[in-house]
Design a protein around this motif. Structure first.
Motif, PDB file in Angstrom:
ATOM      1  N   ARG A 103       0.862  -1.185   0.000  1.00 49.22           N
ATOM      2  CA  ARG A 103       0.000   0.000   0.000  1.00 49.22           C
ATOM      3  C   ARG A 103       0.898   1.233   0.000  1.00 49.22           C
ATOM      4  O   ARG A 103       1.405   1.657   1.035  1.00 49.22           O
ATOM      5  N   VAL A 104       1.088   1.757  -1.204  1.00 48.94           N
ATOM      6  CA  VAL A 104       2.065   2.829  -1.403  1.00 48.94           C
ATOM      7  C   VAL A 104       1.446   3.955  -2.222  1.00 48.94           C
ATOM      8  O   VAL A 104       0.757   3.691  -3.208  1.00 48.94           O
ATOM      9  N   LEU A 105       1.670   5.184  -1.823  1.00 50.76           N
ATOM     10  CA  LEU A 105       1.373   6.324  -2.691  1.00 50.76           C
ATOM     11  C   LEU A 105       2.691   6.719  -3.359  1.00 50.76           C
ATOM     12  O   LEU A 105       3.667   7.069  -2.680  1.00 50.76           O
TER      13      LEU A 105
ATOM     14  N   LEU B 156      15.016   6.743 -10.744  1.00 52.61           N
ATOM     15  CA  LEU B 156      14.603   6.132  -9.476  1.00 52.61           C
ATOM     16  C   LEU B 156      13.130   6.359  -9.159  1.00 52.61           C
ATOM     17  O   LEU B 156      12.530   7.363  -9.565  1.00 52.61           O
ATOM     18  N   TYR B 157      12.593   5.405  -8.431  1.00 54.30           N
ATOM     19  CA  TYR B 157      11.220   5.402  -7.962  1.00 54.30           C
ATOM     20  C   TYR B 157      11.201   5.777  -6.488  1.00 54.30           C
ATOM     21  O   TYR B 157      12.106   5.399  -5.744  1.00 54.30           O
ATOM     22  N   ALA B 158      10.166   6.513  -6.063  1.00 50.78           N
ATOM     23  CA  ALA B 158       9.972   6.738  -4.626  1.00 50.78           C
ATOM     24  C   ALA B 158       8.491   6.681  -4.297  1.00 50.78           C
ATOM     25  O   ALA B 158       7.643   7.026  -5.126  1.00 50.78           O
TER      26      ALA B 158
ATOM     27  N   ARG C  60      10.107 -11.446  -3.998  1.00 48.41           N
ATOM     28  CA  ARG C  60      11.467 -10.946  -4.263  1.00 48.41           C
ATOM     29  C   ARG C  60      11.532 -10.498  -5.709  1.00 48.41           C
ATOM     30  O   ARG C  60      10.816 -11.025  -6.569  1.00 48.41           O
ATOM     31  N   HIS C  61      12.377  -9.511  -5.961  1.00 46.23           N
ATOM     32  CA  HIS C  61      12.499  -8.979  -7.322  1.00 46.23           C
ATOM     33  C   HIS C  61      13.921  -8.484  -7.579  1.00 46.23           C
ATOM     34  O   HIS C  61      14.714  -8.314  -6.639  1.00 46.23           O
ATOM     35  N   SER C  62      14.196  -8.253  -8.847  1.00 40.83           N
ATOM     36  CA  SER C  62      15.540  -7.816  -9.245  1.00 40.83           C
ATOM     37  C   SER C  62      15.854  -6.419  -8.731  1.00 40.83           C
ATOM     38  O   SER C  62      17.017  -6.064  -8.544  1.00 40.83           O
TER      39      SER C  62
ATOM     40  N   LEU D  21      15.254   0.617  -0.883  1.00 38.54           N
ATOM     41  CA  LEU D  21      15.608   1.182   0.413  1.00 38.54           C
ATOM     42  C   LEU D  21      14.337   1.584   1.122  1.00 38.54           C
ATOM     43  O   LEU D  21      13.319   1.882   0.492  1.00 38.54           O
ATOM     44  N   ARG D  22      14.388   1.576   2.435  1.00 33.12           N
ATOM     45  CA  ARG D  22      13.294   2.108   3.261  1.00 33.12           C
ATOM     46  C   ARG D  22      13.916   3.168   4.165  1.00 33.12           C
ATOM     47  O   ARG D  22      14.999   2.942   4.741  1.00 33.12           O
ATOM     48  N   PHE D  23      13.234   4.284   4.297  1.00 25.10           N
ATOM     49  CA  PHE D  23      13.623   5.280   5.295  1.00 25.10           C
ATOM     50  C   PHE D  23      12.375   5.547   6.132  1.00 25.10           C
ATOM     51  O   PHE D  23      11.371   6.041   5.612  1.00 25.10           O
TER      52      PHE D  23
ATOM     53  N   TYR E  18      14.137 -12.173  -0.622  1.00 20.07           N
ATOM     54  CA  TYR E  18      12.742 -12.228  -0.200  1.00 20.07           C
ATOM     55  C   TYR E  18      12.501 -11.178   0.864  1.00 20.07           C
ATOM     56  O   TYR E  18      13.329 -10.978   1.751  1.00 20.07           O
ATOM     57  N   HIS E  19      11.344 -10.505   0.764  1.00 19.94           N
ATOM     58  CA  HIS E  19      10.995  -9.546   1.819  1.00 19.94           C
ATOM     59  C   HIS E  19       9.491  -9.480   2.007  1.00 19.94           C
ATOM     60  O   HIS E  19       8.732  -9.534   1.044  1.00 19.94           O
ATOM     61  N   ASP E  20       9.079  -9.429   3.263  1.00 22.66           N
ATOM     62  CA  ASP E  20       7.694  -9.151   3.620  1.00 22.66           C
ATOM     63  C   ASP E  20       7.744  -8.149   4.754  1.00 22.66           C
ATOM     64  O   ASP E  20       8.740  -8.033   5.463  1.00 22.66           O
TER      65      ASP E  20
HETATM   66  O1  GTQ Z   1       8.095  -3.075  -0.389  1.00 19.80           O
HETATM   67  O2  GTQ Z   1       8.566  -4.595  -1.829  1.00 19.80           O
HETATM   68  O3  GTQ Z   1       7.155   0.986  -2.986  1.00 19.80           O
HETATM   69  O4  GTQ Z   1       8.011  -4.220  -4.310  1.00 19.80           O
HETATM   70  C1  GTQ Z   1       7.273  -0.684  -4.639  1.00 19.80           C
HETATM   71  C2  GTQ Z   1       7.493  -2.010  -4.969  1.00 19.80           C
HETATM   72  C3  GTQ Z   1       7.654  -1.208  -2.338  1.00 19.80           C
HETATM   73  C4  GTQ Z   1       8.202  -3.462  -1.554  1.00 19.80           C
HETATM   74  C5  GTQ Z   1       7.357  -0.303  -3.329  1.00 19.80           C
HETATM   75  C6  GTQ Z   1       7.801  -2.929  -3.987  1.00 19.80           C
HETATM   76  C7  GTQ Z   1       7.876  -2.515  -2.658  1.00 19.80           C
END
Ligand code: GTQ
Length: 346
Positions: free
Chosen positions: A73-75, A92-94, A109-111, A115-117, A148-150
């Motif tokens: 859930r991202v804006l 870059l994407y934000a 998981r993806h290529s 980063l998370r801040f 892999y990330h959740d």
């Molecule tokens: O947390 O894995 O903002 O896969 C966009 C794509 C976050 C994430 C995003 C993603 C993720």
């Protein structure tokens, strides 16, 4: 030979271009001046996304869709000059990601490297290849390519962080892969204390060897980075453009935490009036502490905590701090430096 083109030259040229065009060939001289240019001429524009506006929209999104249904859930913060492309700069994407108490954003998981801040809230975690990392405001966390990330929030308050991904870089190379495992939530076998012990103490496991360009340390907690900036500010004169500025490092090799994204944290003293600066790496900023003004390309934006703003490539910018400020930032500098392209000018 006459220098004056024969009257039918234009028509002859056009006919020639049409003929070769049908076989996917085109004359360079018609496009050369747009291809090889004197200096960067980006469509990206300076902009600031105020937290006072973003927070209510995030909470509204929190009522409209679950993290599970959205997957994330991202804006997305779209550069006003690059609308519809899901990017804050050309490369870059934000976005701002919200996870509500009790929610899970399922594993994949993806290529793309991410980063998370962390902007607001405590009690949420992200798991990276079986290691769960609990996040606090100001923490910088990486999700390396193909890990892999959740994300989950077993706590009792909404948690928001800024995501930065190298989506457009990976797309440039057509090298994208994505996998979703069966389990929504990874079983975790390691703790963040373990990774910290291995890599965050200015020591390394004695037999540590890697061919990866990505940091083996996932979590760079704010208290440590803030402390380092504070100590630096007591020890050395302030840089006229950047204040006191540190870059986050890969403890395994001294390089950037990820091969495609550089990250920085800078401290500006109260009353700081930054010198004009520009560089070829368009830079996205997220304010952690303080208030002031971001000036870029003839525009001015008042900034405060949790605001995100962007300086496009090769546009002059400077920061004036009304209060002592701490600002996180990220850019594609590692890629530009690897390709011998990066330039800066003070
Ligand atoms: O947390 O894995 O903002 O896969 C966009 C794509 C976050 C994430 C995003 C993603 C993720």
């Amino acid at each position: 030979m006459s220098a004056v083109p024969k009257p039918d030259t234009q028509a002859e040229r056009k006919a020639f271009y049409d003929r070769i065009d049908s076989r996917n060939v085109t004359p360079l001289w018609e496009v050369l001046h747009g291809l090889i240019i004197k200096e960067p001429n980006t469509l990206a524009q300076p902009f600031l996304w105020p937290w006072a506006q973003m927070r209510p929209w995030l909470m509204e999104a929190g009522q409209l869709i679950s993290a599970e249904e959205a997957e994330r859930r991202v804006l997305v913060l779209e550069n006003p000059g690059l609308r519809g492309k899901s990017r804050i700069t050309n490369s870059l994407y934000a976005g701002l990601q919200l996870i509500m108490p009790g929610e899970v954003a399922p594993a994949h998981r993806h290529s793309q490297s991410a980063l998370r801040f962390v902007i607001e809230g405590n009690g949420a975690y992200t798991s990276v290849d079986g290691e769960r990392v609990f996040m606090a405001p100001g923490d910088f966390i990486i999700t390396p390519s193909w890990t892999y990330h959740d994300h989950g929030n077993p706590g009792n308050e909404p948690v928001v962080w800024m995501d930065g991904l190298d989506v457009a870089i990976v797309e440039l190379f057509d090298a994208q892969f994505l996998e979703r495992p069966e389990a929504r939530v990874q079983s975790t076998s390691k703790t963040q204390g373990e990774s910290f012990a291995r890599f965050a103490t200015t020591m390394l496991p004695v037999n540590y060897k890697t061919t990866s360009h990505t940091s083996p340390l996932f979590w760079y907690p704010y208290d440590r980075s803030r402390e380092a900036l504070h100590a630096l500010s007591k020890a050395e004169p302030v840089d006229p453009a950047q204040g006191w500025k540190l870059r986050y490092a890969n403890p395994g090799n001294g390089g950037y935490p990820m091969p495609t994204i550089a990250t920085f944290l800078q401290l500006l003293p109260k009353g700081f009036k930054g010198q004009d600066y520009r560089s070829t790496d368009a830079t996205s900023f997220c304010v952690m502490e303080g208030r002031g003004t971001f000036h870029c390309g003839g525009q001015s934006f008042a900034y405060g905590p949790k605001d995100v703003f962007i300086a496009p490539s090769w546009r002059h910018w400077h920061l004036d701090a009304d209060e002592e400020s701490v600002i996180f930032s990220f850019s594609d500098r590692p890629v530009q430096q690897a390709l011998d392209l990066w330039r800066e000018q003070v």
